[in-house]
Design an enzyme around this catalytic site. Structure first.
Site, PDB file in Angstrom:
ATOM      1  N   GLU C  77      16.523   1.576   2.749  1.00  0.00           N
ATOM      2  CA  GLU C  77      15.582   2.520   2.163  1.00  0.00           C
ATOM      3  C   GLU C  77      16.007   3.968   2.343  1.00  0.00           C
ATOM      4  OE1 GLU C  77      14.655  -0.098   3.991  1.00  0.00           O
ATOM      5  OE2 GLU C  77      13.299  -1.295   2.760  1.00  0.00           O
ATOM      6  N   HIS C 146       2.125  -4.772   7.457  1.00  0.00           N
ATOM      7  CA  HIS C 146       2.154  -4.923   5.991  1.00  0.00           C
ATOM      8  C   HIS C 146       0.771  -4.685   5.395  1.00  0.00           C
ATOM      9  CE1 HIS C 146       5.924  -7.008   6.960  1.00  0.00           C
ATOM     10  NE2 HIS C 146       6.256  -6.923   5.695  1.00  0.00           N
TER      11      HIS C 146
END
Ligand SMILES: Cc1ncc(C[n+]2csc(CCOP(=O)(O)OP(=O)(O)O)c2C)c(N)n1
Ligand SMILES: Cc1ncc(C[n+]2csc(CCOP(=O)(O)OP(=O)(O)O)c2C)c(N)n1
Ligand SMILES: [Mg+2]
Ligand SMILES: [Mg+2]
Lengths: 327, 359, 359, 327
Positions: C77, C146
């Protein structure tokens, strides 16, 4: 391009300009910082990381580039900016925090941007790698020429971004060069104490890239290696990790006496400029007279840039409130 | 290193026998005490063993405790934050230095998703006692990437204690508390108040007499630096010292300002805030972090969710107005919460002038 | 892929000819339109080319535009956020998918210190027009790493526009606006409202009739979903839908709640907030992000720095009470800003009961 | 330790237990998730990444470890947790979100912690590497035994944390093993599309570590390589990058039909358990009868764990508010 006398003279000139630039800045930097040192004092506040000793890297690599190529670098940008042809007056004015500076005084010495010559620098370690790869990708998508070059220090290799971006370069075969300036130190930490391999260029094979190591802080050799890397990038041969042995002649930033560089290690802190001058004279590329004339001219130019900066107005406070968003 | 060669990041020593110390010297005593008395305490960071880190907090500790306990790390913040968290899970008590809080973006996951949440996610099985020592703040032309405070960035995430002492007494006592705490404690010190050599003149109000031995200063209690009756200036970090200066100015105008140092953002002393504002009826929050979604909003909300009627006038905030920190001195000073801006805000609150002074 | 084999992350198609769409379908239309009409628009992210990313926003775009414009990335990322920023600096308009905003900690620097600050640091020389599309939120037992919203984490940093549409019409219009914006825009969509296949039943109030062609919805304007006179429920993301449900409940008790969707955190429509609260005199903020140092404090402060006297009662916040999101359903639901918690807070505000209902 | 019949039987048993565990969970998982799929529905909500096919890695590596060794892993933890001997009942109860779970229901399937057996898992890619290295460092500093082992997927190698931690392991010669489970896919992305090198174990030389690659998803070979790595770590020989070729037999998580695995690539999706069973019987380590008995016993045990979990109470809502801070 090949290593013509013109290129070599040009590299010498660029090195001299960078050094004169750093020397003048250093003088300015110490004004009002003695007897009590304070980053924030004097006409040139903030941290200042000069490039004393690393001029061959900027000169050698940039001499092998074309105008379309795009450079990113980090907290020690002067030698590369100067070699790239960033406008000296606007550059100096930026470092002096003036309205006439490249970023109107918003950026400062670690954040040098000159879109005209495709140059950017910023201050977080290894943060320019991804952007340079992205610039290369952009040109590829646009069908326009230009490769991406990012300069980092040998210490920056240990930042995860290095690994991520090198792999992306390898997977997408981007036209990209990572130049590692190995000056052996990251602040006070010697490469051998921070890095589990001797030559970071050896890592290239893990990334589907080509590795090159250039020792000796020699502009001619740096130029030659950069040229190979550039050709590779332009002809679809993929990316290169080009590690260049260089020398940081002073401390990490102004104010660091660098007392931790002792014993044998001092031997490596050799000034490359007189050596190159000697060589060009010996090889009849320059004479004592033409060299001196060149040095004089360059110093005059640098002095003028300093004067321009010092005489430029400061920005209006309101300028702090614009340029956060583009509209 | 000889005195002549002293690196600027060494803190100047004050008059010899005096126990009036700078924050960084005081912190260093706490670290040294803990390392001496608890073999599980160790330090990791960049450039700490020889040079004591950018704050001098580790000054001399490398020589005293050796390179196995004062460990220099590569520029691999994700790596060594994770490493420290793992060591903490196995009973060590690492103190990690991240010189500038601006660098937190390269290792935020290791801190906020791992170190901060492990105790919770493991249902209490693992503890992660670690201290992250980091420098904040602007005011010396170090520009957008070396001048941030990011108080709220850290304080917003659950599982992280966030403290920010403003004087040497608190710095030492809170460092003891931090090292003995069983959680991730982010210890934020404004470079401008820490007393570190490269920042020039010392901030007088940050100096304090510091006891020789160990002592703790608890987290979660505001410190009222100066009592007042007209307006509460609630501040954090260097802004506390600006607020003290503003209070002097205001006193000349006959305005009695109370200066409240939050000291600890997590836990936050909401009662302490309320107590002061209920007394003065007026609130100015001064914070060198960005204005929006930050400390200033939280302090105001704290009052208002208790009782909005205590406020005799709109609250005001003196913060960085949601722009990057500029390099150039006049630009930079225009956006910092300096004394004049705080005083202006307090005056505006006093005159209940709702138009002026807001950024 | 045949219907039988449809992966759960594909959004269910609604009745055939209907233009009532889910958010993710609507967004997808905007992305497709822009990619068709502007060769500089492209997508990067993990698992987007074949499967359209976790939101289905790229669904079918890989096949249509090819792997050179819908680019699958390694799990790097930091690398690809930096890459996107660099491409944007050279005139491209990347749309980057980060499936879960929870992962932002591994690439926060590339976004907040580089992409967000480049325009400023370069004095306006470089623009960084890029969209970060990311999923937020809890409610389906995906636990602490998450399920986060992290609204404030992004909105606090200067140079980032942060938007969060809550219905299909806004999602498409704001996606057009985002792609055409010359800045870094973080486009946050709550997984639970996006209409993505794996989240089960659709949230009715998130569906909307969506025009076929392109249109824009401007940033920085609240949307009043439901008018009311007694209390303003100011919310963001999925909490808006919870608030609408709460408002129904409250109506049964004779309480008229106004539901205000912020839609955009940066820029923030402070006037829009004030207008509603000035009218109702009461404020509840509902946000699925963590309570402290977040959106809720900012909304309350916005009112109070204008005029605290508009508040007839203390403001209340319904947020995640500064703990990690737990996995187990009863734990998780106890800390989310569900309708019942919002309704309770509104009732408490109405009865000016200052003791109860605060987390 | 050496590859005795006992070890091999134990590995088989562990593989069977892990498979039975995943199979039972899968059944539970689909309850109330048909006809409309929703992560949040049914008795077993959330994402579920089972380990079907990767059992040999957990079994082989864990068989070579001692009780003091410390494991971290990621989002696909079951086969490693089972092989490590995490208490099956508390493990199942955690995945069911019950009060009797390892973390009282706070963690869930991606966040499995069992301090008794030095086991942790968490859900952000590559995030366990640094902690495992830190655990190894802690033991070294404390003069206690124990090495650090971190399991990651082949996709996780591309995360910067991998690079940073491997270099730290190399510089400090930490007793550490990075086990890379190469199941060829990261969600839908094939290794060849994400990684510029074929074998991640080749990267070891850049980090002053030893690299080992084990192909064939074979528990015996995995055990042998792990044993070499363990011995190296215990005897001051430094760290190992151990890449193991394995197979992900199902989709990335439950609900992913895995339709993108087609053609030749399907050939690699071979179930290792029947193969190992066959081998142990052929080599007279097991008989058909002892194998069946073992399987029956293990299945009973797993069923009991499932029953225990299903019958356990849910936690009190108030439990959400504790364990944020240790006091
Ligand atoms: C992520 C991050 N960590 C730490 C720093 C602080 N820092 C600035 S320069 C530097 C040393 C860099 O060493 P090297 O890459 O070798 O470059 P050199 O200074 O030798 O040119 C460090 C640690 C930073 N700017 N960013
Ligand atoms: C930093 C981060 N990025 C993305 C994800 C989402 N994600 C979860 S698993 C996964 C694929 C991992 O692939 P691999 O490492 O090969 O492990 P495998 O699933 O094959 O076991 C991804 C991208 C994540 N959890 N963390
Ligand atoms: Mg260096
Ligand atoms: Mg994989």
């Amino acid at each position: 391009m090949s290593l013509t006398s013109d290129v070599r003279r040009k590299m010498y000139e660029v090195m001299v300009r960078s050094r004169a630039f750093d020397d003048r800045l250093t003088e300015q930097y110490w004004i009002d910082k003695k007897p009590i040192f304070a980053f924030g004092a004097g006409p040139l506040p903030g941290e200042l990381h000069t490039s004393h000793g690393q001029e061959p890297v900027g000169a050698g690599v940039c001499a092998a580039l074309l105008a379309d190529d795009m450079i990113t670098t980090g907290h020690r940008p002067h030698h590369i900016a100067v070699a790239r042809g960033v406008d000296l007056k606007s550059l100096t004015a930026e470092i002096f925090g003036r309205k006439t500076g490249l970023s109107g005084g918003r950026g400062g010495h670690m954040h040098i941007y000159d879109k005209r010559v495709n140059f950017s620098s910023s201050g977080i370690i290894a943060e320019g790698l991804g952007p340079a790869a992205g610039m290369a990708l952009a040109r590829k998508m646009q069908g326009k020429p230009g490769i991406g070059i990012s300069f980092i220090g040998e210490g920056a290799v240990n930042q995860g971004a290095f690994h991520e971006v090198m792999n992306i370069v390898g997977v997408f075969k981007l036209p990209f060069i990572c130049v590692i300036e190995d000056n052996k130190y990251a602040v006070t930490t010697h490469k051998s104490a921070s890095t589990a391999t001797e030559r970071n260029s050896d890592r290239a094979t893990c990334y589907g890239m080509t590795g090159e190591f250039v020792s000796g802080n020699d502009p001619d050799l740096i130029y030659a290696a950069a040229e190979r890397a550039v050709t590779r990038a332009r002809t679809g041969g993929g990316g290169t990790i080009l590690e260049v042995e260089t020398a940081r002649l002073l401390g990490h930033f102004m104010g660091d006496p660098g007392g931790y560089i002792t014993g044998e290690r001092k031997l490596y802190q050799v000034d490359p400029i007189p050596i190159y001058r000697r060589r060009l004279i010996d090889e009849n590329i320059l004479t004592e007279a033409t060299a001196s004339a060149l040095e004089l001219a360059v110093n005059t130019e640098v002095n003028e840039a300093m004067r321009f900066a010092a005489e430029s107005p400061f920005p209006d406070p309101i300028d702090a409130l614009n340029c956060t968003f583009a509209d | 290193m000889s005195t002549k060669e002293a690196a600027p990041w060494e803190s100047p020593t004050l008059a010899n026998a005096s126990r009036t110390l700078t924050m960084c010297r005081a912190q260093r005593e706490a670290v040294e005490w803990e390392m001496t008395n608890d073999p599980n305490v160790f330090m990791v960071g960049e450039d700490i063993s020889g040079f004591g880190g950018v704050f001098g907090t580790a000054d001399g500790l490398g020589a005293k405790f050796g390179l196995d306990r004062v460990i220099d790390m590569p520029i691999s913040e994700t790596g060594f934050m994770g490493l420290a968290a793992g060591a903490a899970m196995e009973g060590m008590r690492p103190i990690v230095e991240l010189a500038y809080v601006d660098f937190i973006g390269v290792c935020f996951n290791a801190l906020a998703n791992f170190a901060a949440k492990t105790h919770f996610m493991s249902g209490g099985q693992f503890k992660v006692p670690m201290v992250l020592l980091t420098g904040t703040g602007a005011g010396y032309s170090n520009a957008a990437q070396h001048s941030q405070c990011m108080h709220a960035t850290l304080a917003h995430m659950p599982g992280i204690k966030v403290v920010s002492p403003t004087n040497a007494y608190d710095a030492k006592g809170m460092m003891h508390t931090a090292i003995r705490d069983d959680n991730l404690v982010v210890f934020m010190v404004h470079k401008g108040a820490s007393g570190v050599g490269f920042m020039g003149p010392l901030v007088k109000t940050s100096l304090a007499d510091v006891p020789q031995g160990d002592y703790t200063v608890p987290f979660g209690k505001v410190k009222v630096y100066r009592e007042g009756t007209d307006v509460s200036i609630v501040a954090v970090g260097l802004a506390v010292h600006h607020a003290l200066q503003a209070a002097e100015e205001l006193a000349k105008d006959g305005i009695s300002a109370e200066v409240v140092d939050l000291r600890s953002l997590v836990p936050l002393d909401r009662d302490g805030i309320m107590e002061s504002v209920a007394k003065t009826g007026r609130l100015v929050v001064a914070d060198e972090d960005y204005l929006s979604y930050g400390v200033s909003g939280e302090v105001i909300a704290t009052v208002v969710e208790r009782d909005p009627t205590v406020l005799k006038a709109p609250a005001r905030r003196v913060c960085v107005p949601d722009v990057s920190i500029p390099f150039s001195r006049p630009l930079e000073y225009s956006i910092l919460p300096v004394a004049s801006r705080i005083a202006d805000a307090a005056r505006a609150v006093m005159s209940n002038d709702r138009g002026k002074g807001r950024v």
